[in-house]
Design a protein around this motif. Structure first.
Motif, PDB file in Angstrom:
ATOM      1  N   VAL A 137       0.828  -1.082   0.069  1.00  0.00           N
ATOM      2  CA  VAL A 137       0.072  -0.123   0.029  1.00  0.00           C
ATOM      3  C   VAL A 137       0.733   1.068  -0.065  1.00  0.00           C
ATOM      4  O   VAL A 137       1.911   1.452   0.686  1.00  0.00           O
ATOM      5  N   ASN A 138       0.415   2.333  -0.765  1.00  0.00           N
ATOM      6  CA  ASN A 138       1.133   3.236  -1.120  1.00  0.00           C
ATOM      7  C   ASN A 138       0.567   4.635  -0.228  1.00  0.00           C
ATOM      8  O   ASN A 138      -0.590   4.650  -0.097  1.00  0.00           O
ATOM      9  N   LYS A 139       1.371   5.631  -0.275  1.00  0.00           N
ATOM     10  CA  LYS A 139       1.100   6.909   0.190  1.00  0.00           C
ATOM     11  C   LYS A 139       1.296   7.854  -0.832  1.00  0.00           C
ATOM     12  O   LYS A 139       2.375   7.818  -1.666  1.00  0.00           O
ATOM     13  N   ALA A 140       0.393   8.986  -1.142  1.00  0.00           N
ATOM     14  CA  ALA A 140       0.839   9.941  -2.172  1.00  0.00           C
ATOM     15  C   ALA A 140       0.692  11.349  -1.781  1.00  0.00           C
ATOM     16  O   ALA A 140      -0.231  11.532  -0.645  1.00  0.00           O
ATOM     17  N   HIS A 181      11.073  16.483  -0.950  1.00  0.00           N
ATOM     18  CA  HIS A 181      10.926  16.227   0.358  1.00  0.00           C
ATOM     19  C   HIS A 181       9.770  15.129   0.576  1.00  0.00           C
ATOM     20  O   HIS A 181       9.970  14.133   1.355  1.00  0.00           O
ATOM     21  N   ALA A 182       9.007  15.113  -0.031  1.00  0.00           N
ATOM     22  CA  ALA A 182       7.795  14.081  -0.304  1.00  0.00           C
ATOM     23  C   ALA A 182       8.503  12.785  -0.866  1.00  0.00           C
ATOM     24  O   ALA A 182       8.004  11.873  -0.179  1.00  0.00           O
ATOM     25  N   LYS A 183       9.042  12.772  -1.994  1.00  0.00           N
ATOM     26  CA  LYS A 183       9.779  11.758  -2.300  1.00  0.00           C
ATOM     27  C   LYS A 183      10.584  10.977  -1.389  1.00  0.00           C
ATOM     28  O   LYS A 183      10.579   9.997  -1.160  1.00  0.00           O
ATOM     29  N   ALA A 184      11.393  11.692  -0.644  1.00  0.00           N
ATOM     30  CA  ALA A 184      12.298  11.320   0.341  1.00  0.00           C
ATOM     31  C   ALA A 184      11.562  10.758   1.506  1.00  0.00           C
ATOM     32  O   ALA A 184      11.883   9.595   2.188  1.00  0.00           O
ATOM     33  N   MET A 185      10.282  10.886   1.717  1.00  0.00           N
ATOM     34  CA  MET A 185       9.300  10.504   2.740  1.00  0.00           C
ATOM     35  C   MET A 185       8.385   9.090   2.126  1.00  0.00           C
ATOM     36  O   MET A 185       7.564   8.953   2.570  1.00  0.00           O
ATOM     37  N   ASN A 186       8.985   8.692   0.834  1.00  0.00           N
ATOM     38  CA  ASN A 186       8.233   7.827   0.147  1.00  0.00           C
ATOM     39  C   ASN A 186       6.768   8.102  -0.275  1.00  0.00           C
ATOM     40  O   ASN A 186       6.127   7.024  -0.350  1.00  0.00           O
ATOM     41  N   TYR A 187       6.551   9.295  -0.639  1.00  0.00           N
ATOM     42  CA  TYR A 187       5.157   9.579  -1.113  1.00  0.00           C
ATOM     43  C   TYR A 187       5.314   9.608  -2.594  1.00  0.00           C
ATOM     44  O   TYR A 187       6.215  10.158  -3.287  1.00  0.00           O
ATOM     45  N   SER A 237       9.688  12.117 -10.022  1.00  0.00           N
ATOM     46  CA  SER A 237       8.772  11.335 -10.982  1.00  0.00           C
ATOM     47  C   SER A 237       7.561  11.831 -10.579  1.00  0.00           C
ATOM     48  O   SER A 237       7.059  11.448  -9.398  1.00  0.00           O
ATOM     49  N   ILE A 238       6.665  12.550 -11.419  1.00  0.00           N
ATOM     50  CA  ILE A 238       5.195  12.406 -11.286  1.00  0.00           C
ATOM     51  C   ILE A 238       4.785  11.089 -11.546  1.00  0.00           C
ATOM     52  O   ILE A 238       4.647  10.586 -12.906  1.00  0.00           O
ATOM     53  N   THR A 239       4.026  10.400 -10.669  1.00  0.00           N
ATOM     54  CA  THR A 239       3.487   9.148 -10.845  1.00  0.00           C
ATOM     55  C   THR A 239       2.407   9.103 -12.024  1.00  0.00           C
ATOM     56  O   THR A 239       2.269   8.346 -12.854  1.00  0.00           O
ATOM     57  N   GLN A 240       1.666  10.125 -11.833  1.00  0.00           N
ATOM     58  CA  GLN A 240       0.464  10.358 -12.666  1.00  0.00           C
ATOM     59  C   GLN A 240      -0.214  11.658 -12.738  1.00  0.00           C
ATOM     60  O   GLN A 240      -0.424  12.384 -11.796  1.00  0.00           O
ATOM     61  N   GLN A 274      -3.217   7.953   4.614  1.00  0.00           N
ATOM     62  CA  GLN A 274      -1.987   8.272   4.819  1.00  0.00           C
ATOM     63  C   GLN A 274      -1.517   9.070   3.826  1.00  0.00           C
ATOM     64  O   GLN A 274       0.026   9.395   3.805  1.00  0.00           O
ATOM     65  N   SER A 275      -2.171   9.780   3.384  1.00  0.00           N
ATOM     66  CA  SER A 275      -1.945  10.799   1.996  1.00  0.00           C
ATOM     67  C   SER A 275      -2.159  12.079   2.272  1.00  0.00           C
ATOM     68  O   SER A 275      -2.702  12.470   3.537  1.00  0.00           O
ATOM     69  N   VAL A 276      -1.492  13.103   1.412  1.00  0.00           N
ATOM     70  CA  VAL A 276      -1.618  14.319   1.640  1.00  0.00           C
ATOM     71  C   VAL A 276      -2.295  15.065   0.659  1.00  0.00           C
ATOM     72  O   VAL A 276      -1.790  14.741  -0.722  1.00  0.00           O
ATOM     73  N   LEU A 277      -3.064  15.995   0.427  1.00  0.00           N
ATOM     74  CA  LEU A 277      -3.575  16.916  -0.681  1.00  0.00           C
ATOM     75  C   LEU A 277      -3.074  18.380  -0.410  1.00  0.00           C
ATOM     76  O   LEU A 277      -3.591  18.894   0.751  1.00  0.00           O
ATOM     77  N   ILE A 278      -2.643  18.825  -1.364  1.00  0.00           N
ATOM     78  CA  ILE A 278      -2.224  20.337  -1.325  1.00  0.00           C
ATOM     79  C   ILE A 278      -3.016  20.953  -2.402  1.00  0.00           C
ATOM     80  O   ILE A 278      -2.914  20.683  -3.589  1.00  0.00           O
ATOM     81  N   GLY A 279      -3.914  22.025  -2.068  1.00  0.00           N
ATOM     82  CA  GLY A 279      -4.670  22.675  -3.013  1.00  0.00           C
ATOM     83  C   GLY A 279      -4.884  24.247  -2.853  1.00  0.00           C
ATOM     84  O   GLY A 279      -4.487  24.610  -1.862  1.00  0.00           O
ATOM     85  N   ASP A 280      -5.368  24.829  -3.740  1.00  0.00           N
ATOM     86  CA  ASP A 280      -5.730  26.283  -3.226  1.00  0.00           C
ATOM     87  C   ASP A 280      -7.101  26.768  -3.418  1.00  0.00           C
ATOM     88  O   ASP A 280      -7.469  28.148  -3.299  1.00  0.00           O
TER      89      ASP A 280
END
Length: 186
Positions: A4-7, A41-47, A85-88, A130-136
């Motif tokens: 299971v991944n986090k994003a 930073h997110a990539k380093a935290m395996n997101y 790398s942008i996953t999608q 386990q994920s995070v969303l950033i929006g405006d």
């Protein structure tokens, strides 16, 4: 057993690039300060990095899906130059009132609906809790809430609609660099 991944889910216009309104060409695309550092930073935290973006400019006839795809490929290449790398990238071309033809629908993918997030979660085995969303925009926060994402970051923006409702955001920041201070990725 499937892992299971986090994003890190990111809106595009207003989070990755300055929202100049219906950005469809690289000449209009201006990266927001700190986006590459945040993603590294997110990539380093395996997101995983997933982009979920409303693009009603397609449905309104301002630019085509092909134009969007060309810009997305260029943007992804710029991220790759930074080691990211942008996953999608998921996009919704619809609008329930202002689009044309087949694009004029009330869909489940246009934020504030959670469709793009839920599709990404299913396709990439993502645990949204386990994920995070950033929006405006509040529509980003509502989509994240509907999808079950508890960590929702509202980046100050040009949009103030529903701002009294900003309790939907778990964090409100003035800039991307402010996110590190809050340890949102922990």
């Amino acid at each position: 057993m499937m892992s299971v991944n986090k994003a890190l889910f990111l809106d595009r216009d207003g989070v990755i690039n300055v929202d100049h309104g219906y950005v469809s060409q690289k000449e209009q695309f201006e990266f927001i300060n700190g986006i590459f550092e945040l993603c590294n930073h997110a990539k380093a935290m395996n997101y995983m990095i997933i982009i979920v973006t409303n693009q009603s400019g397609i449905g309104r006839g301002y630019y085509s899906q092909a134009d969007f795809d060309v810009l997305t490929a260029w943007m992804s290449a710029e991220f790759a130059k930074q080691g990211i790398s942008i996953t999608q990238v998921y996009n919704c071309p619809h609008h329930p009132e202002k689009a044309e033809g087949d694009y004029k629908i009330d869909c489940q993918c246009r934020k504030p609906q959670p469709g793009m997030i839920l599709q990404a979660a299913a396709e990439h085995h993502i645990d949204v809790t386990q994920s995070v969303l950033i929006g405006d925009k509040m529509s980003d926060m509502k989509a994240a809430e509907a999808a079950g994402i508890p960590k929702r970051v509202l980046l100050n923006s040009l949009y103030n609609e529903g701002i009294d409702d900003f309790g939907l955001a778990s964090l409100r920041v003035a800039s991307l660099s402010d996110i590190y201070i809050q340890d949102i990725f922990i």
